[in-house]
Design a protein around this motif. Sequence first.
Motif, PDB file in Angstrom:
ATOM      1  N   LYS A   4       0.231  14.858   5.974  1.00  0.00           N
ATOM      2  CA  LYS A   4       0.731  13.571   6.431  1.00  0.00           C
ATOM      3  C   LYS A   4      -0.417  12.620   6.742  1.00  0.00           C
ATOM      4  CE  LYS A   4       4.286  13.083   9.383  1.00  0.00           C
ATOM      5  NZ  LYS A   4       4.982  13.088  10.683  1.00  0.00           N
ATOM      6  N   ILE A   5      -0.251  11.381   6.304  1.00  0.00           N
ATOM      7  CA  ILE A   5      -1.179  10.310   6.664  1.00  0.00           C
ATOM      8  C   ILE A   5      -0.391   9.347   7.532  1.00  0.00           C
ATOM      9  CG2 ILE A   5      -2.549   8.362   5.831  1.00  0.00           C
ATOM     10  CD1 ILE A   5      -2.941   9.911   3.225  1.00  0.00           C
ATOM     11  N   THR A   6      -0.860   9.103   8.742  1.00  0.00           N
ATOM     12  CA  THR A   6      -0.206   8.164   9.641  1.00  0.00           C
ATOM     13  C   THR A   6      -1.003   6.874   9.646  1.00  0.00           C
ATOM     14  OG1 THR A   6       0.582   9.981  11.015  1.00  0.00           O
ATOM     15  CG2 THR A   6       0.564   7.783  12.012  1.00  0.00           C
ATOM     16  N   ILE A   7      -0.318   5.765   9.352  1.00  0.00           N
ATOM     17  CA  ILE A   7      -0.989   4.471   9.384  1.00  0.00           C
ATOM     18  C   ILE A   7      -0.465   3.655  10.564  1.00  0.00           C
ATOM     19  CG2 ILE A   7      -1.486   4.449   6.907  1.00  0.00           C
ATOM     20  CD1 ILE A   7       0.818   2.418   6.571  1.00  0.00           C
ATOM     21  N   ILE A   8      -1.315   2.761  11.056  1.00  0.00           N
ATOM     22  CA  ILE A   8      -0.950   1.861  12.143  1.00  0.00           C
ATOM     23  C   ILE A   8      -1.173   0.424  11.669  1.00  0.00           C
ATOM     24  CG2 ILE A   8      -1.423   3.566  13.955  1.00  0.00           C
ATOM     25  CD1 ILE A   8      -4.113   2.092  14.430  1.00  0.00           C
ATOM     26  N   GLN A   9      -0.940  -0.520  12.574  1.00  0.00           N
ATOM     27  CA  GLN A   9      -1.101  -1.941  12.252  1.00  0.00           C
ATOM     28  C   GLN A   9      -2.421  -2.209  11.552  1.00  0.00           C
ATOM     29  OE1 GLN A   9      -0.793  -4.049  15.941  1.00  0.00           O
ATOM     30  NE2 GLN A   9       1.342  -3.542  16.218  1.00  0.00           N
ATOM     31  N   GLY A  10      -2.329  -2.936  10.445  1.00  0.00           N
ATOM     32  CA  GLY A  10      -3.520  -3.333   9.717  1.00  0.00           C
ATOM     33  C   GLY A  10      -4.004  -2.314   8.706  1.00  0.00           C
ATOM     34  N   GLU A  11      -3.323  -1.198   8.572  1.00  0.00           N
ATOM     35  CA  GLU A  11      -3.767  -0.157   7.641  1.00  0.00           C
ATOM     36  C   GLU A  11      -2.827  -0.061   6.444  1.00  0.00           C
ATOM     37  OE1 GLU A  11      -6.029   2.870  10.680  1.00  0.00           O
ATOM     38  OE2 GLU A  11      -4.027   3.419  10.009  1.00  0.00           O
ATOM     39  N   PHE A  12      -3.330   0.583   5.400  1.00  0.00           N
ATOM     40  CA  PHE A  12      -2.509   0.907   4.238  1.00  0.00           C
ATOM     41  C   PHE A  12      -3.056   2.186   3.627  1.00  0.00           C
ATOM     42  CE2 PHE A  12      -6.041  -1.025   2.081  1.00  0.00           C
ATOM     43  CZ  PHE A  12      -6.043  -0.494   0.796  1.00  0.00           C
ATOM     44  N   ALA A  13      -2.216   2.829   2.810  1.00  0.00           N
ATOM     45  CA  ALA A  13      -2.637   4.034   2.094  1.00  0.00           C
ATOM     46  C   ALA A  13      -1.951   4.047   0.740  1.00  0.00           C
ATOM     47  CB  ALA A  13      -2.271   5.288   2.888  1.00  0.00           C
ATOM     48  N   VAL A  14      -2.674   4.495  -0.282  1.00  0.00           N
ATOM     49  CA  VAL A  14      -2.140   4.664  -1.631  1.00  0.00           C
ATOM     50  C   VAL A  14      -2.408   6.113  -2.028  1.00  0.00           C
ATOM     51  CG1 VAL A  14      -2.362   3.980  -4.057  1.00  0.00           C
ATOM     52  CG2 VAL A  14      -2.509   2.247  -2.249  1.00  0.00           C
ATOM     53  N   ILE A  15      -1.360   6.813  -2.492  1.00  0.00           N
ATOM     54  CA  ILE A  15      -1.445   8.247  -2.765  1.00  0.00           C
ATOM     55  C   ILE A  15      -0.763   8.567  -4.094  1.00  0.00           C
ATOM     56  CG2 ILE A  15      -0.778  10.557  -1.934  1.00  0.00           C
ATOM     57  CD1 ILE A  15      -2.762   9.185  -0.073  1.00  0.00           C
ATOM     58  N   ALA A  16      -1.312   9.567  -4.802  1.00  0.00           N
ATOM     59  CA  ALA A  16      -0.703  10.054  -6.046  1.00  0.00           C
ATOM     60  C   ALA A  16      -0.626  11.573  -6.046  1.00  0.00           C
ATOM     61  CB  ALA A  16      -1.505   9.556  -7.247  1.00  0.00           C
TER      62      ALA A  16
END
Length: 177
Positions: free
Chosen positions: A8-20
């Motif tokens: 799991k990747i947890t993001i907060i305000q101002g973050e993003f994640a791209v996964i494949a």
Amino acid sequence: MSVITASKITIIQGEFAVIAKPEIVISTLLGSCIAVCLHDARAHIGGMNHFLLGEPSPDHKVSQSELQRYGVHAMELLINGMMKAGAERSQLRAHMYGGANIIAGLGGIGTANAAFAVRFLKTEGIAIGLNDTGGTQARKVEFRPYDGKIRCTYVAEPPPVTLPPKMPAHGGEIDLF
């Protein structure tokens, strides 16, 4: 910076994640903020962002360090991240979450955030699938980018506002007498 656990990747305000990768889930907790999940089903690539406000007011000069707060910047980062990972722009499909009006005294910030996201996606020609925005409850969003599956659950308590600790202006303790 994103917090990464086993799958799991947890993001907060101002973050993003791209996964494949099929075993990874991106998660976030939203109140009035918006999370946009983008997915390219052919390429098996997905990404999520989390932004605080749609765009700055015209008279507000935004510093480099403040850019991540705004959807106008967060959306560009997410779209560019998806393309860099191999997604095709024409294949992108968006799902939106958040935009709740949790605190009455703050006006319609959540509603304005959701309206911004819809306008942005339409302007960019990105199809909108599910739009689960509005209301008065916080949401937890879990997104499996590889196959585009999403789970959104309503949360009884609003997400906590994370503020940096304040340091005393004087630099230490004071004894009053």
